[in-house]
Design a protein around this motif. Sequence first.
Motif, PDB file in Angstrom:
ATOM      1  N   THR A 171       4.314  -9.440  -8.552  1.00  0.00           N
ATOM      2  CA  THR A 171       5.503  -9.016  -7.824  1.00  0.00           C
ATOM      3  C   THR A 171       5.210  -7.884  -6.840  1.00  0.00           C
ATOM      4  O   THR A 171       5.996  -7.655  -5.917  1.00  0.00           O
ATOM      5  N   ASP A 172       4.089  -7.185  -7.013  1.00  0.00           N
ATOM      6  CA  ASP A 172       3.757  -6.115  -6.067  1.00  0.00           C
ATOM      7  C   ASP A 172       3.172  -6.650  -4.762  1.00  0.00           C
ATOM      8  O   ASP A 172       2.963  -5.894  -3.815  1.00  0.00           O
ATOM      9  N   TRP A 221      11.204  -4.620  -2.492  1.00  0.00           N
ATOM     10  CA  TRP A 221       9.746  -4.519  -2.681  1.00  0.00           C
ATOM     11  C   TRP A 221       9.203  -3.242  -2.038  1.00  0.00           C
ATOM     12  O   TRP A 221       8.363  -2.554  -2.629  1.00  0.00           O
ATOM     13  N   ALA A 222       9.675  -2.926  -0.850  1.00  0.00           N
ATOM     14  CA  ALA A 222       9.208  -1.718  -0.176  1.00  0.00           C
ATOM     15  C   ALA A 222       9.536  -0.475  -0.986  1.00  0.00           C
ATOM     16  O   ALA A 222       8.712   0.446  -1.092  1.00  0.00           O
ATOM     17  N   LEU A 226       5.712  -0.625  -2.084  1.00  0.00           N
ATOM     18  CA  LEU A 226       5.040  -0.143  -0.879  1.00  0.00           C
ATOM     19  C   LEU A 226       5.154   1.372  -0.736  1.00  0.00           C
ATOM     20  O   LEU A 226       4.149   2.050  -0.469  1.00  0.00           O
ATOM     21  N   SER A 227       6.338   1.921  -0.916  1.00  0.00           N
ATOM     22  CA  SER A 227       6.520   3.368  -0.745  1.00  0.00           C
ATOM     23  C   SER A 227       5.676   4.172  -1.731  1.00  0.00           C
ATOM     24  O   SER A 227       5.003   5.138  -1.325  1.00  0.00           O
ATOM     25  N   PRO A 228       5.652   3.816  -3.025  1.00  0.00           N
ATOM     26  CA  PRO A 228       4.775   4.559  -3.945  1.00  0.00           C
ATOM     27  C   PRO A 228       3.296   4.435  -3.576  1.00  0.00           C
ATOM     28  O   PRO A 228       2.540   5.405  -3.700  1.00  0.00           O
ATOM     29  N   LEU A 234      -1.015   9.293   0.843  1.00  0.00           N
ATOM     30  CA  LEU A 234      -0.728  10.519   1.580  1.00  0.00           C
ATOM     31  C   LEU A 234      -1.060  11.754   0.738  1.00  0.00           C
ATOM     32  O   LEU A 234      -1.471  12.790   1.279  1.00  0.00           O
ATOM     33  N   ARG A 235      -0.900  11.626  -0.586  1.00  0.00           N
ATOM     34  CA  ARG A 235      -1.189  12.755  -1.471  1.00  0.00           C
ATOM     35  C   ARG A 235      -2.659  12.808  -1.893  1.00  0.00           C
ATOM     36  O   ARG A 235      -3.086  13.752  -2.560  1.00  0.00           O
TER      37      ARG A 235
END
Length: 261
Positions: A171-172, A221-222, A226-228, A234-235
Amino acid sequence: MDFSQRYVALGDSFTEGVGDPDPGSPNGVRGWADRVAQQLILADSSWGYANLAIRGKRMRQILEEQIDAAVLLQPTLVTIYAGANDILRPRVDIDALMEHYDAGIARLAATGAAVVVFTGFDSSGSAVFATTRGRTAVYNELLREIADHRGADIVDYWRMREFRNWSYWDTDRMHMATAGHLLMARKVLETLKASHSIDLPELDARPALTRLNQLRADAQWARDYLSPWVGRRLRGVSSGDDLTAKYPALSQPDWSGASVR
């Protein structure tokens, strides 16, 4: 226990088995490499198996953290897939990346082990990752040169059109689902010309979505995946930072409670 044949699997989430959940396995996943090892052991009890792959690892980390450990295990068979997490970065020097990969594969080949490598997947069907298709194509061409030079076998993920069916994906939308790992295990065993008893499940038909429902599904889904994923990058953190290798030493894992499929 001494093993006359020793299979060592190296890489990232692809080889660790992410997308193929199994609460009874280390790190909670099984994956194609475990399934390949199971088939080899079922056919010949002299096989031992180690899986050093950890999700989120970039090529430099795989080469620096896993190659030495693999060489110490005196493998007779090695599978390795590295570079996917580099290709997804905003900037990457594919030529330099593959020079390092060549050096790592040369070290593995120097052990006398049979080495199996993988081309990258053709992401043309992904609305998000299709932009990396050109990078992957260059990666693949350079990989084919390396394989020719080092005598490695190639499992050609790029040409596996079966994976255009989204039922093979988790699902990812980034990792293969259990059905995908089963299919990949068969492909690897066929490359090795090894016998197996892996049956592929019937895939559930996915109903066509209206444009509105597809947009809603994409937005969900995003948010969920996607966001995580972007946030971790970024981190400067990885989903595998707190994990260790599933099977760091050669063994014959207990898969008695798991399906051969």
